[in-house]
Write an enzyme that holds these catalytic residues in place. Structure first.
Site, PDB file in Angstrom:
ATOM      1  N   HIS A 165       0.789  -1.366   0.078  1.00  0.00           N
ATOM      2  CA  HIS A 165       0.128   0.257   0.129  1.00  0.00           C
ATOM      3  C   HIS A 165       1.233   1.370   0.012  1.00  0.00           C
ATOM      4  CE1 HIS A 165      -3.717  -2.271   1.540  1.00  0.00           C
ATOM      5  NE2 HIS A 165      -3.196  -2.318   0.410  1.00  0.00           N
ATOM      6  N   ASP A 166       1.446   1.053   0.740  1.00  0.00           N
ATOM      7  CA  ASP A 166       3.319   2.437  -0.026  1.00  0.00           C
ATOM      8  C   ASP A 166       3.430   2.315  -1.844  1.00  0.00           C
ATOM      9  OD1 ASP A 166       5.025   4.238   0.709  1.00  0.00           O
ATOM     10  OD2 ASP A 166       6.575   2.546   1.325  1.00  0.00           O
TER      11      ASP A 166
ATOM     12  N   HIS B  72      -3.064   1.315  -9.318  1.00  0.00           N
ATOM     13  CA  HIS B  72      -3.314   2.017 -10.451  1.00  0.00           C
ATOM     14  C   HIS B  72      -3.928   2.942 -10.119  1.00  0.00           C
ATOM     15  CE1 HIS B  72      -0.340  -1.105 -11.197  1.00  0.00           C
ATOM     16  NE2 HIS B  72      -0.031  -1.290 -12.718  1.00  0.00           N
TER      17      HIS B  72
ATOM     18  N   THR C 114       2.550   7.121  -4.525  1.00  0.00           N
ATOM     19  CA  THR C 114       4.399   7.415  -4.730  1.00  0.00           C
ATOM     20  C   THR C 114       5.079   6.427  -4.808  1.00  0.00           C
ATOM     21  OG1 THR C 114       5.390   7.413  -2.542  1.00  0.00           O
ATOM     22  CG2 THR C 114       4.448   9.577  -3.328  1.00  0.00           C
TER      23      THR C 114
ATOM     24  N   TRP D  27       8.196   5.830  -4.040  1.00  0.00           N
ATOM     25  CA  TRP D  27       9.086   5.597  -2.521  1.00  0.00           C
ATOM     26  C   TRP D  27       9.169   4.768  -1.775  1.00  0.00           C
ATOM     27  CZ3 TRP D  27      13.914   6.855  -5.479  1.00  0.00           C
ATOM     28  CH2 TRP D  27      13.404   7.709  -6.489  1.00  0.00           C
TER      29      TRP D  27
ATOM     30  N   HIS E 218      -2.531 -12.456  -2.532  1.00  0.00           N
ATOM     31  CA  HIS E 218      -3.741 -12.994  -2.010  1.00  0.00           C
ATOM     32  C   HIS E 218      -3.999 -14.254  -1.114  1.00  0.00           C
ATOM     33  CE1 HIS E 218      -5.519  -9.346  -4.555  1.00  0.00           C
ATOM     34  NE2 HIS E 218      -5.274  -9.050  -2.906  1.00  0.00           N
TER      35      HIS E 218
ATOM     36  N   ARG F  59      -5.896  -8.805 -14.824  1.00  0.00           N
ATOM     37  CA  ARG F  59      -4.853  -7.843 -14.698  1.00  0.00           C
ATOM     38  C   ARG F  59      -3.671  -8.008 -15.406  1.00  0.00           C
ATOM     39  NH1 ARG F  59      -8.461  -3.982 -14.624  1.00  0.00           N
ATOM     40  NH2 ARG F  59      -9.439  -3.253 -11.808  1.00  0.00           N
TER      41      ARG F  59
ATOM     42  N   ARG G   5      -2.752  -5.832 -18.427  1.00  0.00           N
ATOM     43  CA  ARG G   5      -1.391  -4.226 -18.814  1.00  0.00           C
ATOM     44  C   ARG G   5      -0.456  -4.975 -19.162  1.00  0.00           C
ATOM     45  NH1 ARG G   5      -2.789  -3.982 -11.510  1.00  0.00           N
ATOM     46  NH2 ARG G   5      -4.227  -2.923 -12.319  1.00  0.00           N
TER      47      ARG G   5
END
Length: 662
Positions: free
Chosen positions: A179-180, A184, A233, A235, A410, A496, A500
């Site tokens: 999550h950091d 998309h 971000t 990073w 998952h 997905r 992509r």
């Protein structure tokens, strides 16, 4: 072997050789390793023809991986843009607020002072493979074979398969980190997913899934290979806690000049504040469940503890200065925990134990590095990546679509979690994970059913699911989300990757210069039943097997929690997240302004730098939940993401097998 099968295998080998030859011609290196590095790469390539890296003695295997990583950097890093102009320049994107020379900007700008947009919110995902082999699929490629059918056959959990070398903290941790890193941008347009022929238990006439929104066309190459943007971000900057914009970060801070994040103290525990709908106010609150509630709260508490330590040591600091330094320390600590604790837990192999510690401390080790500092100014092998100098290896930093693909984990999530008392070990209740999601995630903790120490102890002794075929959580295959959607995330994961342009399994391995199976039996390591089912589902064409399905089906290296196919992308990108970041690796050597943004006490403060160097996950848990210290002490010398020692009452509990269906 019959003559027909021998002929077929001969044809497959010829076709595979041609495919590999065609791809090799198109893989052009962006940077050249040094002569010594090229010698090392060549020597280990010869050795690996006889002995694979994972069968070598630990230290030799670690060096093997170090040279493999250099080769991956050479051939498997590609920009998501046709031109580096998209990364910005100091003239058009000036750094007006000098505060961000030595502090992180919440939207990710100015990590690179030369390319100020690199890695920031809204930039495209990059690629690990050339863009011409990761193009937009045709309609036939998108739906063949039917993704819902593939989810039903190869992802749906039958019986829970535990990963017995890990605990549930490891499962929660990786989602917390993901999550950091990435999210998309979603389109308003939807796929109308066709259901398989012959009927389907899906409760609706069809399955609607929002498409990924492509970036605007900037170059003719974007038509065949669209770029997709990252809402987060890229990073390692704790954006899941702090947000991916300065406005979001400001809203999460207290109104006092103390640098802290806002928490609601109930007198019994501190909780993340909520909006009117009961959703947590934090940097990233989608896909929320009790595991995220626990870790977001833990590291918000850790941020505030760092603020207290800084304020005590430097009473003249302003609120912004305290916040900036505390965020740097907290982010670096999370990066360190992931590197030297989580990774060796999920990849429990001697070479990885050595290699990941060396990523942070170098081969000279932790004690010598703490005592003497960096022995080598630039060598990441000798003295570790932190402080070695930022380097992009010929491609501007971004996370990649293939990196997103291999982190589809998952399967780690169980359908139920058995909770136990952290003080007595007694079983409290077994709760379906589905009932602890979204706005209901904190209910067991707020209703006095559980305390945070109870939850962390329970996560410490419970197993997650194994990342393998047919172990996808049941509730995620019919997930009801707050926006009114109902989705099978197994189908979503397959779709997905195809949408992509992520190459399918054999092409994926070929592009990583790995061996490619010529038969379904070879892919599955001799599991003939699974091989036959894959053969039938994919129409007998092994080249059609999806990357996720193939990586779940392949035999795993002893000690590994996921496939070697996924691991190849992992070892490249795990170190790249550190090496590209000037706040961790330090500014490029010779760059102006090297005194700011470096890996040193000047940037982090003396107190903050020592905090990062000395602390780990065990310290963080024990600091905020003293009730856990006895459990953590029992496991000293053992990885905190490995199963904890159970109390006698927990061991005696036989009512329902932990993490088994209720």
């Amino acid at each position: 072997m019959t003559s027909d099968s021998a002929t077929a295998n001969g044809v497959n080998a010829t076709e595979d050789s041609k495919r590999k030859s065609d791809q090799d011609e198109q893989l052009l290196p962006f940077f050249q390793p040094s002569i010594a590095e090229r010698i090392g790469i060549g020597a280990f390539k010869l050795l690996n023809k006889v002995v694979p890296w994972y069968k070598l003695p630990g230290i030799i295997g670690a060096f093997n991986l170090a040279f493999l990583r250099i080769e991956l950097r050479q051939y498997n890093l590609y920009d998501g843009y046709a031109s580096t102009e998209a990364q910005g320049n100091p003239h058009d994107n000036p750094l007006r607020d000098k505060r961000y020379l030595g502090a992180r900007h919440s939207d990710g700008k100015f990590n690179s002072l030369d390319m100020p947009l690199m890695g920031c919110k809204g930039m495209r995902f990059g690629r690990n493979f050339p863009r011409h082999v990761t193009g937009k699929p045709t309609e036939e490629e998108l739906w063949t074979p039917n993704p819902r059918m593939i989810s039903d056959k190869f992802m749906a959990r039958r019986d829970f398969i535990p990963a017995t070398t890990l605990n549930m903290l490891a499962a929660a941790w990786i989602q917390f980190q993901i999550h950091d890193w990435f999210n998309h941008v979603q389109s308003e347009e939807k796929f109308n997913v066709p259901l398989p022929d012959g009927g389907d238990p899906w409760p609706h006439p069809h399955m609607e899934i929002f498409r990924t929104k492509p970036d605007e066309v900037r170059d003719s190459s974007d038509i065949k290979c669209p770029g997709y943007n990252n809402e987060n971000t890229a990073w390692w900057d704790g954006s899941q806690i702090y947000g991916s914009s300065e406005e979001a970060t400001k809203a999460l801070r207290t109104k006092l000049p103390d640098g802290k994040l806002t928490l609601d103290d109930t007198g019994i525990a501190s909780f993340l504040p909520r909006d009117k709908d009961g959703n947590p106010l934090t940097g990233f609150n989608s896909n929320w469940w009790i595991g995220m509630e626990m870790l977001h709260t833990l590291f918000a508490l850790e941020h505030n503890a760092i603020c207290d330590a800084l304020k005590a040591a430097y009473p003249d600091m302003t609120g912004d200065q305290i916040f900036d330094k505390a965020r740097l320390v907290n982010c670096a600590l999370m990066a360190k925990i992931h590197t030297v604790e989580w990774t060796p837990a999920i990849l429990a192999h001697p070479a990885l134990q050595i290699g990941m510690a060396a990523n942070w401390w170098g081969i000279v080790g932790e004690k010598l590095t703490k005592m003497l500092g960096r022995i080598s100014k630039t060598s990441e092998i000798i003295s570790g990546i932190p402080g070695s100098g930022a380097e992009q290896d010929g491609a501007p930093y971004s996370l990649t679509e293939e990196f997103v693909s291999v982190y589809r984990m998952h399967s780690l999530i169980p359908d139920n979690i058995a909770f136990f008392s952290a003080t007595t070990g007694k079983h409290i209740q077994t709760i379906p994970v589905e009932s602890m999601t979204f706005s209901h995630a904190s209910e067991p903790l707020r209703t006095s059913l559980l305390t945070f120490p109870d939850a962390f102890y329970s996560f410490g002794i419970n197993y997650p699911g194994a990342i393998t075929t047919r172990n996808y959580p049941r509730f995620l295959r019919q997930l009801h989300t707050p926006d009114g959607q109902t989705r099978d995330l197994g189908t979503v994961d397959i779709l997905r990757d195809r949408e992509r342009g992520v190459p399918r399994y054999c092409a994926f391995r070929r592009l990583l210069r790995m061996s490619v199976p010529s038969t379904f039996e070879e892919l599955t390591g001799g599991n003939t039943i699974l091989a036959n089912e894959l053969r039938e589902a994919y129409g007998g064409d092994i080249e059609m097997v999806d990357a996720l399905v193939g990586s779940h089906a392949e035999p795993v290296i002893p000690g590994f929690g996921f496939s070697e196919t996924a691991f190849r992308v992992f070892i490249l990108m795990a170190s790249r997240r550190l090496k590209s970041d000037r706040f961790i690796a330090g500014p490029p050597h010779g760059a102006e302004g090297e005194e700011v943004g470096g890996w040193n006490e000047g940037t982090y403060t003396k107190v903050g730098f020592k905090w990062v160097q000395d602390m780990g996950m065990r310290d963080v848990l024990g600091r905020h939940f003293p009730e856990l210290r006895g459990h953590l002490d029992k496991g000293k010398g053992k990885n905190v993401f490995a199963p904890w020692v159970k109390m006698a009452e927990s061991e005696r509990y036989k009512g329902v097998e932990t993490n088994a269906p209720v």
